[in-house]
Design a protein around this motif. Sequence first.
Motif, PDB file in Angstrom:
ATOM      1  N   PRO A 231     -27.832 -94.754  35.527  1.00 11.15           N
ATOM      2  CA  PRO A 231     -26.639 -94.034  35.057  1.00 11.15           C
ATOM      3  C   PRO A 231     -26.938 -92.628  34.548  1.00 11.15           C
ATOM      4  CG  PRO A 231     -27.281 -95.752  33.497  1.00 11.15           C
ATOM      5  CD  PRO A 231     -28.105 -95.982  34.727  1.00 11.15           C
ATOM      6  N   GLU A 232     -28.128 -92.428  33.972  1.00 11.41           N
ATOM      7  CA  GLU A 232     -28.456 -91.081  33.461  1.00 11.41           C
ATOM      8  C   GLU A 232     -28.649 -90.101  34.625  1.00 11.41           C
ATOM      9  OE1 GLU A 232     -28.364 -90.319  30.283  1.00 11.41           O
ATOM     10  OE2 GLU A 232     -28.497 -92.290  29.294  1.00 11.41           O
ATOM     11  N   LEU A 233     -29.185 -90.603  35.731  1.00 10.25           N
ATOM     12  CA  LEU A 233     -29.341 -89.741  36.909  1.00 10.25           C
ATOM     13  C   LEU A 233     -27.959 -89.328  37.418  1.00 10.25           C
ATOM     14  CD1 LEU A 233     -31.022 -88.463  39.210  1.00 10.25           C
ATOM     15  CD2 LEU A 233     -30.934 -90.692  40.383  1.00 10.25           C
ATOM     16  N   TYR A 234     -27.035 -90.294  37.493  1.00 12.81           N
ATOM     17  CA  TYR A 234     -25.667 -89.956  37.897  1.00 12.81           C
ATOM     18  C   TYR A 234     -25.063 -88.933  36.935  1.00 12.81           C
ATOM     19  CZ  TYR A 234     -20.737 -89.848  38.121  1.00 12.81           C
ATOM     20  OH  TYR A 234     -19.467 -89.360  38.166  1.00 12.81           O
ATOM     21  N   ASP A 235     -25.291 -89.135  35.633  1.00 15.15           N
ATOM     22  CA  ASP A 235     -24.689 -88.231  34.648  1.00 15.15           C
ATOM     23  C   ASP A 235     -25.232 -86.805  34.789  1.00 15.15           C
ATOM     24  OD1 ASP A 235     -23.043 -87.671  32.341  1.00 15.15           O
ATOM     25  OD2 ASP A 235     -24.906 -87.520  31.198  1.00 15.15           O
ATOM     26  N   ARG A 236     -26.504 -86.666  35.181  1.00 18.57           N
ATOM     27  CA  ARG A 236     -27.056 -85.308  35.378  1.00 18.57           C
ATOM     28  C   ARG A 236     -26.311 -84.605  36.510  1.00 18.57           C
ATOM     29  NH1 ARG A 236     -32.962 -86.393  36.605  1.00 18.57           N
ATOM     30  NH2 ARG A 236     -33.154 -84.144  36.811  1.00 18.57           N
ATOM     31  N   LEU A 237     -25.986 -85.354  37.565  1.00 17.36           N
ATOM     32  CA  LEU A 237     -25.233 -84.737  38.669  1.00 17.36           C
ATOM     33  C   LEU A 237     -23.816 -84.383  38.224  1.00 17.36           C
ATOM     34  CD1 LEU A 237     -24.935 -83.952  41.674  1.00 17.36           C
ATOM     35  CD2 LEU A 237     -24.103 -86.294  42.066  1.00 17.36           C
ATOM     36  N   ALA A 238     -23.118 -85.359  37.619  1.00 11.69           N
ATOM     37  CA  ALA A 238     -21.714 -85.130  37.239  1.00 11.69           C
ATOM     38  C   ALA A 238     -21.615 -83.979  36.227  1.00 11.69           C
ATOM     39  CB  ALA A 238     -21.117 -86.409  36.657  1.00 11.69           C
ATOM     40  N   SER A 239     -22.612 -83.853  35.362  1.00  7.60           N
ATOM     41  CA  SER A 239     -22.571 -82.794  34.342  1.00  7.60           C
ATOM     42  C   SER A 239     -22.730 -81.411  34.956  1.00  7.60           C
ATOM     43  CB  SER A 239     -23.681 -83.009  33.311  1.00  7.60           C
ATOM     44  OG  SER A 239     -23.528 -84.262  32.700  1.00  7.60           O
TER      45      SER A 239
ATOM     46  N   THR B 248     -27.238 -98.634  54.345  1.00  9.67           N
ATOM     47  CA  THR B 248     -26.290 -98.246  55.396  1.00  9.67           C
ATOM     48  C   THR B 248     -24.890 -98.028  54.827  1.00  9.67           C
ATOM     49  OG1 THR B 248     -25.939-100.572  55.915  1.00  9.67           O
ATOM     50  CG2 THR B 248     -27.521 -99.403  57.284  1.00  9.67           C
ATOM     51  N   ASP B 249     -24.635 -98.541  53.634  1.00  8.67           N
ATOM     52  CA  ASP B 249     -23.315 -98.432  53.014  1.00  8.67           C
ATOM     53  C   ASP B 249     -23.450 -97.527  51.784  1.00  8.67           C
ATOM     54  OD1 ASP B 249     -20.999 -98.724  51.560  1.00  8.67           O
ATOM     55  OD2 ASP B 249     -20.901-100.907  51.773  1.00  8.67           O
ATOM     56  N   VAL B 250     -23.126 -96.244  51.969  1.00 13.62           N
ATOM     57  CA  VAL B 250     -23.402 -95.279  50.891  1.00 13.62           C
ATOM     58  C   VAL B 250     -22.487 -95.501  49.685  1.00 13.62           C
ATOM     59  CG1 VAL B 250     -21.961 -93.324  51.619  1.00 13.62           C
ATOM     60  CG2 VAL B 250     -24.125 -92.893  50.500  1.00 13.62           C
ATOM     61  N   THR B 251     -21.284 -96.045  49.902  1.00 16.89           N
ATOM     62  CA  THR B 251     -20.425 -96.287  48.728  1.00 16.89           C
ATOM     63  C   THR B 251     -21.040 -97.386  47.848  1.00 16.89           C
ATOM     64  OG1 THR B 251     -18.982 -97.796  49.922  1.00 16.89           O
ATOM     65  CG2 THR B 251     -18.279 -95.531  49.836  1.00 16.89           C
ATOM     66  N   LEU B 252     -21.705 -98.334  48.482  1.00 18.39           N
ATOM     67  CA  LEU B 252     -22.414 -99.371  47.720  1.00 18.39           C
ATOM     68  C   LEU B 252     -23.577 -98.744  46.945  1.00 18.39           C
ATOM     69  CD1 LEU B 252     -22.395-102.412  47.269  1.00 18.39           C
ATOM     70  CD2 LEU B 252     -23.736-102.680  49.366  1.00 18.39           C
ATOM     71  N   ALA B 253     -24.266 -97.804  47.575  1.00 16.80           N
ATOM     72  CA  ALA B 253     -25.379 -97.121  46.894  1.00 16.80           C
ATOM     73  C   ALA B 253     -24.884 -96.388  45.641  1.00 16.80           C
ATOM     74  CB  ALA B 253     -26.066 -96.155  47.856  1.00 16.80           C
ATOM     75  N   TRP B 254     -23.695 -95.762  45.727  1.00 14.78           N
ATOM     76  CA  TRP B 254     -23.146 -95.096  44.535  1.00 14.78           C
ATOM     77  C   TRP B 254     -22.887 -96.099  43.427  1.00 14.78           C
ATOM     78  CZ3 TRP B 254     -22.802 -90.051  43.228  1.00 14.78           C
ATOM     79  CH2 TRP B 254     -22.981 -89.105  44.249  1.00 14.78           C
ATOM     80  N   GLU B 255     -22.329 -97.266  43.783  1.00 14.02           N
ATOM     81  CA  GLU B 255     -22.051 -98.270  42.746  1.00 14.02           C
ATOM     82  C   GLU B 255     -23.342 -98.761  42.101  1.00 14.02           C
ATOM     83  OE1 GLU B 255     -19.172 -98.869  41.530  1.00 14.02           O
ATOM     84  OE2 GLU B 255     -18.065 -97.711  43.024  1.00 14.02           O
ATOM     85  N   LEU B 256     -24.421 -98.863  42.894  1.00  9.77           N
ATOM     86  CA  LEU B 256     -25.720 -99.261  42.321  1.00  9.77           C
ATOM     87  C   LEU B 256     -26.265 -98.151  41.428  1.00  9.77           C
ATOM     88  CD1 LEU B 256     -27.253-101.095  45.409  1.00  9.77           C
ATOM     89  CD2 LEU B 256     -26.520-102.128  43.247  1.00  9.77           C
ATOM     90  N   LEU B 257     -26.101 -96.909  41.859  1.00  7.05           N
ATOM     91  CA  LEU B 257     -26.537 -95.770  41.034  1.00  7.05           C
ATOM     92  C   LEU B 257     -25.912 -95.857  39.641  1.00  7.05           C
ATOM     93  CD1 LEU B 257     -27.745 -92.800  40.772  1.00  7.05           C
ATOM     94  CD2 LEU B 257     -25.496 -92.022  41.565  1.00  7.05           C
ATOM     95  N   TYR B 258     -24.594 -96.106  39.573  1.00  9.93           N
ATOM     96  CA  TYR B 258     -23.909 -96.146  38.271  1.00  9.93           C
ATOM     97  C   TYR B 258     -24.526 -97.189  37.350  1.00  9.93           C
ATOM     98  CZ  TYR B 258     -20.189 -93.875  41.013  1.00  9.93           C
ATOM     99  OH  TYR B 258     -19.473 -93.047  41.842  1.00  9.93           O
ATOM    100  N   ARG B 259     -25.026 -98.274  37.944  1.00  6.66           N
ATOM    101  CA  ARG B 259     -25.521 -99.386  37.120  1.00  6.66           C
ATOM    102  C   ARG B 259     -27.028 -99.365  36.909  1.00  6.66           C
ATOM    103  NH1 ARG B 259     -20.970-100.120  39.684  1.00  6.66           N
ATOM    104  NH2 ARG B 259     -19.319-101.228  38.544  1.00  6.66           N
ATOM    105  N   LEU B 260     -27.769 -98.810  37.861  1.00  6.21           N
ATOM    106  CA  LEU B 260     -29.235 -98.848  37.765  1.00  6.21           C
ATOM    107  C   LEU B 260     -29.822 -97.538  37.234  1.00  6.21           C
ATOM    108  CD1 LEU B 260     -29.904-100.681  41.142  1.00  6.21           C
ATOM    109  CD2 LEU B 260     -30.341-101.595  38.847  1.00  6.21           C
TER     110      LEU B 260
END
Length: 270
Positions: free
Chosen positions: A67-75, A53-65
Amino acid sequence: MTGAEAPTWAGPSQASARAGRELRSRYTAADLSVFTAEEASRFVPRGTGDPQTDVTLAWELLYRLEPELYDRLASAEHLHPGVVAWLPPHVGRIAEVGAGTGRLTLELIDRAQRVVAVEPALPLRRILRRKLAAADNGDRARVTHGFFDRLPLPDDFADMVVACSAFTPAAEHGGEGGLSEMERVCRPGGCVALIWPNHLEWLAAHGYQYVSFPGAMSVEFGSYPEAVELAGIFFPGAADKVRRLGRRSVPFDALGINPPRDVAFKVLAA
Ligand SMILES: C[S@@+](CC[C@H](N)C(=O)[O-])C[C@H]1O[C@@H](n2cnc3c(N)ncnc32)[C@H](O)[C@@H]1O
């Protein structure tokens, strides 16, 4: 096992449980154990939280769990060339806060004698260090742990203090304390800049000017299948549209997000 020691990679069973899930339903409260105590005190202030329910928390978990998936988006989300050209061509020291996996950092290393990249999430720092090691002049940058509201840098340290897609007025992502810290670390006459800012009125009330660069902009995914996959995770409302477009390059508009075309900045009194 404490949060600090917890693994930051998704094992095979976790990875398959998450496969195909959109960000909002990717993690559960059980995943909060990945946070260090300091991270939990910021991102889960009352000790409980639901990343569904808290999407900002989900982003913080993404960065830690994942990180390569996050990097594919940011790239795939490139900064507007006007934003890159707006950066100073050569200064002594730049401090970047919330550097992530280096979308901006890699643009900074040829522009300063020294760059300090502050990033709280350990898995993102690891990716950033790997990219800097592979980059020409990457040794000009130091990557270090820290948060907006307690920067590990002395007063007047940098000619420019910058953050890209990281600062918000919310205390856990900067807030009043974080903006004061960025200004403390910037020398008189130097510039504090927020790239891809939100909350423009809040920043204007804090004395920040605004510049935006025009033109069409697209997210450049690595391939059409990657566009479909990442849209399903990060932009589920636009996933059908992305499928119908049938190509790897997807306009930001089609995804329903503002493109990284703007900067809010303040030149400090000399
Ligand atoms: C959307 S990412 C942007 C990363 C990078 N600047 C870029 O443009 O690719 C947001 C970043 O802010 C960092 N962050 C979140 N809260 C923070 C805080 N309180 N202090 C400093 N960085 C923070 C996250 O760890 C993450 O790296």
